[in-house]
Design a protein around this motif. Structure first.
Motif, PDB file in Angstrom:
ATOM      1  N   PRO A 156     114.881 -16.549  26.619  1.00  0.00           N
ATOM      2  CA  PRO A 156     115.520 -17.771  27.247  1.00  0.00           C
ATOM      3  C   PRO A 156     116.312 -17.503  28.275  1.00  0.00           C
ATOM      4  O   PRO A 156     116.540 -18.328  28.981  1.00  0.00           O
ATOM      5  CB  PRO A 156     116.164 -18.108  25.605  1.00  0.00           C
ATOM      6  N   LYS A 157     117.172 -16.459  28.368  1.00  0.00           N
ATOM      7  CA  LYS A 157     118.017 -16.225  29.317  1.00  0.00           C
ATOM      8  C   LYS A 157     117.450 -16.087  30.708  1.00  0.00           C
ATOM      9  O   LYS A 157     117.837 -16.897  31.647  1.00  0.00           O
ATOM     10  CB  LYS A 157     118.827 -14.903  29.114  1.00  0.00           C
ATOM     11  N   THR A 209     117.247 -25.127  30.671  1.00  0.00           N
ATOM     12  CA  THR A 209     118.559 -25.150  29.657  1.00  0.00           C
ATOM     13  C   THR A 209     119.226 -24.161  30.243  1.00  0.00           C
ATOM     14  O   THR A 209     119.025 -23.501  31.289  1.00  0.00           O
ATOM     15  CB  THR A 209     118.117 -24.700  28.242  1.00  0.00           C
ATOM     16  N   ILE A 210     120.598 -24.237  29.880  1.00  0.00           N
ATOM     17  CA  ILE A 210     121.573 -23.144  30.362  1.00  0.00           C
ATOM     18  C   ILE A 210     121.211 -21.519  30.140  1.00  0.00           C
ATOM     19  O   ILE A 210     120.398 -21.502  29.122  1.00  0.00           O
ATOM     20  CB  ILE A 210     123.111 -23.059  29.960  1.00  0.00           C
ATOM     21  N   ALA A 211     121.497 -20.803  30.939  1.00  0.00           N
ATOM     22  CA  ALA A 211     120.839 -19.465  30.857  1.00  0.00           C
ATOM     23  C   ALA A 211     122.138 -18.624  30.291  1.00  0.00           C
ATOM     24  O   ALA A 211     123.172 -17.966  30.981  1.00  0.00           O
ATOM     25  CB  ALA A 211     120.735 -18.544  32.070  1.00  0.00           C
ATOM     26  N   PRO A 212     122.174 -18.336  29.117  1.00  0.00           N
ATOM     27  CA  PRO A 212     123.245 -18.018  28.114  1.00  0.00           C
ATOM     28  C   PRO A 212     123.472 -16.278  28.206  1.00  0.00           C
ATOM     29  O   PRO A 212     123.075 -15.601  27.210  1.00  0.00           O
ATOM     30  CB  PRO A 212     122.837 -18.393  26.783  1.00  0.00           C
ATOM     31  N   LEU A 248     130.225 -14.761  20.661  1.00  0.00           N
ATOM     32  CA  LEU A 248     130.598 -13.708  21.847  1.00  0.00           C
ATOM     33  C   LEU A 248     129.701 -12.376  21.199  1.00  0.00           C
ATOM     34  O   LEU A 248     129.710 -11.496  22.012  1.00  0.00           O
ATOM     35  CB  LEU A 248     131.950 -13.404  21.628  1.00  0.00           C
ATOM     36  N   GLU A 249     129.315 -12.402  20.182  1.00  0.00           N
ATOM     37  CA  GLU A 249     128.469 -11.215  19.440  1.00  0.00           C
ATOM     38  C   GLU A 249     127.059 -11.021  20.437  1.00  0.00           C
ATOM     39  O   GLU A 249     126.675 -10.002  20.291  1.00  0.00           O
ATOM     40  CB  GLU A 249     128.173 -11.456  18.124  1.00  0.00           C
ATOM     41  N   GLY A 250     126.729 -12.204  21.160  1.00  0.00           N
ATOM     42  CA  GLY A 250     125.762 -12.031  21.729  1.00  0.00           C
ATOM     43  C   GLY A 250     124.485 -12.078  21.408  1.00  0.00           C
ATOM     44  O   GLY A 250     123.417 -11.427  22.065  1.00  0.00           O
ATOM     45  N   THR A 251     124.150 -12.125  19.856  1.00  0.00           N
ATOM     46  CA  THR A 251     122.715 -12.172  19.501  1.00  0.00           C
ATOM     47  C   THR A 251     121.608 -13.153  19.903  1.00  0.00           C
ATOM     48  O   THR A 251     122.319 -14.214  20.802  1.00  0.00           O
ATOM     49  CB  THR A 251     122.729 -12.449  17.849  1.00  0.00           C
ATOM     50  N   VAL A 252     120.652 -13.042  19.678  1.00  0.00           N
ATOM     51  CA  VAL A 252     119.610 -14.032  20.249  1.00  0.00           C
ATOM     52  C   VAL A 252     119.951 -15.516  19.715  1.00  0.00           C
ATOM     53  O   VAL A 252     119.914 -16.483  20.106  1.00  0.00           O
ATOM     54  CB  VAL A 252     118.142 -13.661  19.573  1.00  0.00           C
ATOM     55  N   GLN A 255     120.945 -18.896  21.672  1.00  0.00           N
ATOM     56  CA  GLN A 255     120.184 -20.235  21.462  1.00  0.00           C
ATOM     57  C   GLN A 255     121.084 -21.085  20.952  1.00  0.00           C
ATOM     58  O   GLN A 255     121.106 -22.285  21.390  1.00  0.00           O
ATOM     59  CB  GLN A 255     119.212 -19.718  20.556  1.00  0.00           C
ATOM     60  N   SER A 256     122.334 -20.855  20.355  1.00  0.00           N
ATOM     61  CA  SER A 256     123.387 -21.846  20.041  1.00  0.00           C
ATOM     62  C   SER A 256     123.989 -22.424  21.115  1.00  0.00           C
ATOM     63  O   SER A 256     124.362 -23.612  20.819  1.00  0.00           O
ATOM     64  CB  SER A 256     124.229 -21.130  18.570  1.00  0.00           C
TER      65      SER A 256
END
Length: 254
Positions: free
Chosen positions: A158-159, A183-186, A205-209, A213-214
């Protein structure tokens, strides 16, 4: 419920970006301008994006330019040639100018993406793939993120996937159908800026998948009914975080 102050901040952020107050006068991909030919640009951008993760983007694209300008290594941007190449030859050329940094993983990714695109296009290039789906993002997402996801490592995530769509639009002038599907690239900067604006809690900020997506979902929901698509706020958010979050006000500077 997103309040008016949130949209006021978004408008200020976009204006600060437009006015050059967030830095970013030179974006990583800008080094390709007037160097890479128009006919090669889609392929160069795509293959470079396939390695654009957890890495300094400016250094990556500088390496890409060096490899493109070297007659001995320029072939690595020809998808048909890469798809049929000997992996040892590809490794040597990728590592020469540090386009690839990992001697095993990066050549494998580069070749797998090239093979995935080459077999999807009559011309063995990115333009052929885009034309095959009639510039429809929904169809492209179905192919790259679902049906044939293993053929597009990292690029299908997604990123990278959404930022790739945006980059092809911004630098190569691709006109997508259903642009709102970008969508925005997180990445890390987007996560930080999203929390700073109060759209998501600091847990993301944990940066999990799931966190990423959230954040993407939150931006999509927040901008429904506005004149903005989520990807329109990506660069302002990214630069705002990178600049250390200067105050959101007209005339502010980093």
């Amino acid at each position: 419920m997103i309040n008016e102050s949130f949209f006021a901040n978004i408008k200020l952020l976009i204006k600060m970006h437009t006015d050059g107050l967030l830095g970013g006068k030179l974006m990583p991909e800008d080094v390709l301008i007037d160097v890479v030919s128009k006919e090669d640009l889609l392929d160069v951008l795509t293959l470079g994006m396939a390695l654009n993760y957890q890495r300094n983007s400016y250094k990556l694209w500088e390496s890409v330019v060096q490899a493109y300008q070297d007659n001995d290594t320029k072939w690595i941007f020809n998808l048909g040639a890469v798809a049929e190449s000997n992996l040892d030859d590809l490794r040597e050329s990728l590592l020469l100018h540090r386009v690839g940094l990992q001697p095993n993983r990066h050549p494998e990714i580069w070749q797998r993406v090239a093979q995935g695109i080459a077999k999807s296009s009559p011309n063995q290039n990115v333009l052929g793939l885009i034309k095959a789906v009639d510039f429809d993002i929904a169809l492209l997402k179905e192919i790259m993120q679902n049906i044939r996801k293993p053929e597009f490592p990292y690029l299908s995530g997604p990123k990278i996937f959404n930022y790739w769509l945006y980059v092809l639009e911004s630098y190569a002038g691709v006109r997508w159908k259903s642009r709102n599907l970008i969508t925005i690239a997180p990445d890390t900067h987007i996560l930080k800026a999203t929390v700073k604006l109060g759209l998501c809690s600091s847990e993301v900020l944990e940066g999990t998948v799931e966190n990423r997506q959230s954040v993407a979902n939150a931006w999509e929901k927040a901008l429904v009914g506005s004149e903005l698509s989520p990807i329109d706020v990506h660069t302002p958010l990214w630069l705002w975080s990178r600049a250390g979050f200067p105050p959101l006000k007209e005339g502010a500077s980093i």
